[in-house]
Design an enzyme around this catalytic site. Structure first.
Site, PDB file in Angstrom:
ATOM      1  N   TYR A  69      -0.968  -9.733   6.189  1.00 26.75           N
ATOM      2  CA  TYR A  69      -0.638  -8.504   6.917  1.00 26.75           C
ATOM      3  C   TYR A  69      -1.461  -7.347   6.383  1.00 26.75           C
ATOM      4  O   TYR A  69      -1.995  -7.392   5.275  1.00 26.75           O
ATOM      5  CB  TYR A  69       0.866  -8.186   6.869  1.00 26.75           C
ATOM      6  CG  TYR A  69       1.345  -7.440   5.641  1.00 26.75           C
ATOM      7  CD1 TYR A  69       1.474  -6.050   5.655  1.00 26.75           C
ATOM      8  CD2 TYR A  69       1.694  -8.115   4.478  1.00 26.75           C
ATOM      9  CE1 TYR A  69       1.932  -5.365   4.533  1.00 26.75           C
ATOM     10  CE2 TYR A  69       2.158  -7.439   3.363  1.00 26.75           C
ATOM     11  CZ  TYR A  69       2.271  -6.065   3.396  1.00 26.75           C
ATOM     12  OH  TYR A  69       2.721  -5.392   2.285  1.00 26.75           O
ATOM     13  N   CYS A  70      -1.598  -6.325   7.222  1.00 33.18           N
ATOM     14  CA  CYS A  70      -2.268  -5.076   6.846  1.00 33.18           C
ATOM     15  C   CYS A  70      -1.486  -3.946   7.517  1.00 33.18           C
ATOM     16  O   CYS A  70      -0.297  -4.103   7.769  1.00 33.18           O
ATOM     17  CB  CYS A  70      -3.744  -5.105   7.270  1.00 33.18           C
ATOM     18  SG  CYS A  70      -3.981  -5.256   9.053  1.00 33.18           S
ATOM     19  N   GLN A  71      -2.131  -2.857   7.835  1.00 36.92           N
ATOM     20  CA  GLN A  71      -1.420  -1.733   8.445  1.00 36.92           C
ATOM     21  C   GLN A  71      -1.121  -1.982   9.927  1.00 36.92           C
ATOM     22  O   GLN A  71      -0.027  -1.719  10.397  1.00 36.92           O
ATOM     23  CB  GLN A  71      -2.232  -0.437   8.282  1.00 36.92           C
ATOM     24  CG  GLN A  71      -1.440   0.826   8.577  1.00 36.92           C
ATOM     25  CD  GLN A  71      -0.356   1.088   7.550  1.00 36.92           C
ATOM     26  OE1 GLN A  71      -0.532   0.835   6.363  1.00 36.92           O
ATOM     27  NE2 GLN A  71       0.773   1.592   7.990  1.00 36.92           N
ATOM     28  N   SER A  73      -2.798  -4.900  11.827  1.00 37.63           N
ATOM     29  CA  SER A  73      -3.193  -6.289  12.067  1.00 37.63           C
ATOM     30  C   SER A  73      -4.688  -6.438  12.333  1.00 37.63           C
ATOM     31  O   SER A  73      -5.159  -7.545  12.583  1.00 37.63           O
ATOM     32  CB  SER A  73      -2.344  -7.004  13.132  1.00 37.63           C
ATOM     33  OG  SER A  73      -2.552  -6.543  14.415  1.00 37.63           O
ATOM     34  N   LEU A  98       2.089  -3.644   9.033  1.00 35.43           N
ATOM     35  CA  LEU A  98       3.144  -2.872   8.377  1.00 35.43           C
ATOM     36  C   LEU A  98       3.795  -1.890   9.351  1.00 35.43           C
ATOM     37  O   LEU A  98       4.996  -1.623   9.264  1.00 35.43           O
ATOM     38  CB  LEU A  98       2.580  -2.131   7.162  1.00 35.43           C
ATOM     39  CG  LEU A  98       3.576  -1.370   6.293  1.00 35.43           C
ATOM     40  CD1 LEU A  98       4.618  -2.311   5.698  1.00 35.43           C
ATOM     41  CD2 LEU A  98       2.853  -0.624   5.187  1.00 35.43           C
TER      42      LEU A  98
END
Length: 179
Positions: A69-71, A73, A98
């Site tokens: 995951y990141c901020q 996607s 996120l």
């Protein structure tokens, strides 16, 4: 080839991810930069920034699959591309990143003393550059207005492509490497 790889990338929604985490069924990997991870992250996640992402250093546990995951996607998709290139199959990432996790009202660990986010740094620097270029253009020489135009074009490109070269450069600064 790019479509084949994109088809292998699986998505998981925040609710399903929460259930998997609560049951300790997965390893969650955060591919945002260290300063972003230090500022806020999902409990139990492991930081493996995209800027230094190495598929050979994944904490692989055969009994638990991993989810990226990141901020938003975008970067988790880029990390997945690196994994596919290294021979991994069936990679999963959190759809919406996120932001989707927080929108679902799930908790995060927040550190108020962490460096400001990369995107806020980009906004501060880009805004400062546009302001300086405009003031110099108004009071020194109209040629400085091209500087503001150049920064604006960079922001336009970043918005269209969902990539930001300035953010990638800022992520490499030492104060953004602290976790």
């Amino acid at each position: 080839m790019a479509n084949f790889i994109a088809d292998q990338l699986q998505s998981i929604d925040a609710t399903t991810l929460k259930q998997e985490l609560d049951q300790d069924k997965i390893t969650l990997i955060d591919v945002r930069e260290p300063s972003e991870y230090a500022g806020e992250h999902i409990f139990g996640s492991i930081s493996m920034p995209l800027s230094t992402f190495d598929p050979n250093k994944l904490p692989i546990n055969n009994s638990k699959p991993f989810i990226l995951y990141c901020q938003t996607s975008n970067r988790s998709s880029q990390a997945a591309q690196k994994l596919f290139a290294a021979g991994f199959k069936n990679i999963t990432h959190l759809q919406g990143g996120l932001n989707a996790w927080k929108q679902a009202k799930y908790p995060t660990i927040v550190n108020k003393n962490a460096p400001i986010s990369i995107m806020r740094q980009v906004q501060i620097i880009a805004g400062s550059l546009v302001l300086i270029g405009t003031l110099l253009g108004a009071f020194v020489s109209p040629n400085f207005l091209f500087f503001s135009g150049f920064v604006g074009a960079g922001l336009l490109f970043a918005g269209i492509t969902n990539t930001c070269m300035m953010a990638q450069l800022l992520a490499k600064l030492p104060y953004n490497q602290r976790v």
